[in-house]
Scaffold this active site. Structure first.
Site, mmCIF file in Angstrom:
data_model
loop_
_atom_site.group_PDB
_atom_site.id
_atom_site.type_symbol
_atom_site.label_atom_id
_atom_site.label_comp_id
_atom_site.label_asym_id
_atom_site.label_seq_id
_atom_site.Cartn_x
_atom_site.Cartn_y
_atom_site.Cartn_z
ATOM 1 N N ASP A 46 0.834 -1.199 0.000
ATOM 2 C CA ASP A 46 0.000 0.000 0.000
ATOM 3 C C ASP A 46 0.869 1.249 0.000
ATOM 4 O O ASP A 46 1.763 1.398 0.837
ATOM 5 C CB ASP A 46 -0.893 -0.002 1.241
ATOM 6 N N TYR A 51 2.290 10.124 -0.061
ATOM 7 C CA TYR A 51 3.445 9.610 0.680
ATOM 8 C C TYR A 51 4.765 9.984 0.013
ATOM 9 O O TYR A 51 5.826 9.881 0.626
ATOM 10 C CB TYR A 51 3.379 8.088 0.823
ATOM 11 N N LYS A 76 -3.191 5.935 -4.090
ATOM 12 C CA LYS A 76 -4.329 6.800 -3.767
ATOM 13 C C LYS A 76 -4.237 8.153 -4.450
ATOM 14 O O LYS A 76 -3.141 8.664 -4.718
ATOM 15 C CB LYS A 76 -4.406 6.999 -2.250
ATOM 16 N N HIS A 109 -8.140 9.318 -1.417
ATOM 17 C CA HIS A 109 -7.479 9.297 -0.107
ATOM 18 C C HIS A 109 -8.319 9.943 0.998
ATOM 19 O O HIS A 109 -8.413 9.415 2.111
ATOM 20 C CB HIS A 109 -6.125 10.005 -0.216
#
Length: 281
Positions: A46, A51, A76, A109
């Site tokens: 994931d 990120y 996401k 997200h």
């Protein structure tokens, strides 16, 4: 049950019952930890555009030597990329960074980011339309959401052609989000648990210390098993090889019903879930 066992999403796609999280990992740490996770037997990774480590995850996947079809990859849609054209571009950017032809699961997200607070329903609808087109084009296998409450999903379904298959939420003994989980179950939506170990505070909860000792497991192993026994899909995260392997070793014991109830009673001991309609980002 093992790391390679799967839940079947409502569209027939199978997703491994435990995923490996990469939140707060740098590109370099994500690359190395993904390699270690795949060596440990994880087959579900994931990440997210937010990120800023998708390229590292992609390199880790390549360096593992595994076939692309043998690893389930989630990423996401970022909070600044809501909207039809924006989401189309964001999907392509993620494909490029991951260096892959397709994404197994693509998720919105956050339902109501600050930038779109005045028109979040329309922004989600337009984003979802771009995501549905990517499914039709073979770029995405399944669609999901994250941090969505029932009213966000209800709003999405006013225009959606493809139903969300999964809702990734903060979910652990301290933050059980009963209303969201109940809604997910009623709509055949998998409840995926990010931060399944909570914050560091969860390791200081006396009841968990006692139960971990009883089962001769770490608190992390105990809480991950609790998540699985509830039918959740936990996403443990670590950048330490030993801990990555430890978190995978959760299939050789069962938590007794009475102890499950004890863990269920720990709500609020290590923080609650954020309100997605009032996040500051």
């Amino acid at each position: 049950m093992s790391l390679t066992d799967t839940y079947k999403l409502k569209n027939g796609v199978e997703i491994p019952v435990v995923g490996f999280g990469t939140w707060q990992s740098s590109e370099e740490d994500a690359e190395q930890s993904v390699i270690w996770a795949l060596e440990a037997g994880y087959r579900h990774i994931d990440t997210a555009s937010a990120y800023k480590n998708e390229a590292g995850v992609g390199r880790g996947l390549k360096k593992s030597g595994l076939k692309r079809e043998d690893v389930f990859v989630t990423t996401k849609l970022g909070n600044n990329d809501h909207g039809y054209e924006e989401a189309k571009q964001a999907i392509q950017n993620s494909l490029d960074k991951l260096d892959t032809d397709y994404i197994d699961l693509y998720i919105i997200h956050w339902p109501n980011p600050k930038k779109f607070r005045d028109n979040w329903k329309e922004a989600n609808a337009q984003s979802w339309r771009a995501m549905e087109e990517a499914v039709e084009a073979g770029k995405i296998r399944a669609l999901g959401v994250s941090n969505f409450h029932p009213h966000h999903i209800d709003a999405l379904m006013e225009t959606a052609k493809i139903e969300p298959t999964l809702n990734q939420i903060l979910l652990n003994p301290s933050a059980m989000q009963e209303e969201v989980v109940k809604y997910n179950q009623a709509h055949n939506i998998v409840s995926e648990a990010y931060s399944p170990l909570g914050t560091g505070k969860i390791f200081e909860v006396d009841e968990l210390k006692e139960l971990a000792e009883k089962y001769d497991k770490s608190i992390a192993q105990l809480v991950l098993k609790w998540s699985l026994q509830h039918g959740f899909l936990p996403l443990p995260k670590s950048v330490h090889e030993e801990r990555i392997h430890e978190n995978a070793n959760i299939f050789d014991f069962e938590i007794e019903d009475a102890d499950m109830k004890t863990i269920d009673g720990l709500k609020g001991t290590a923080g609650e879930a954020p309100d997605p309609d009032n996040v500051s980002f």
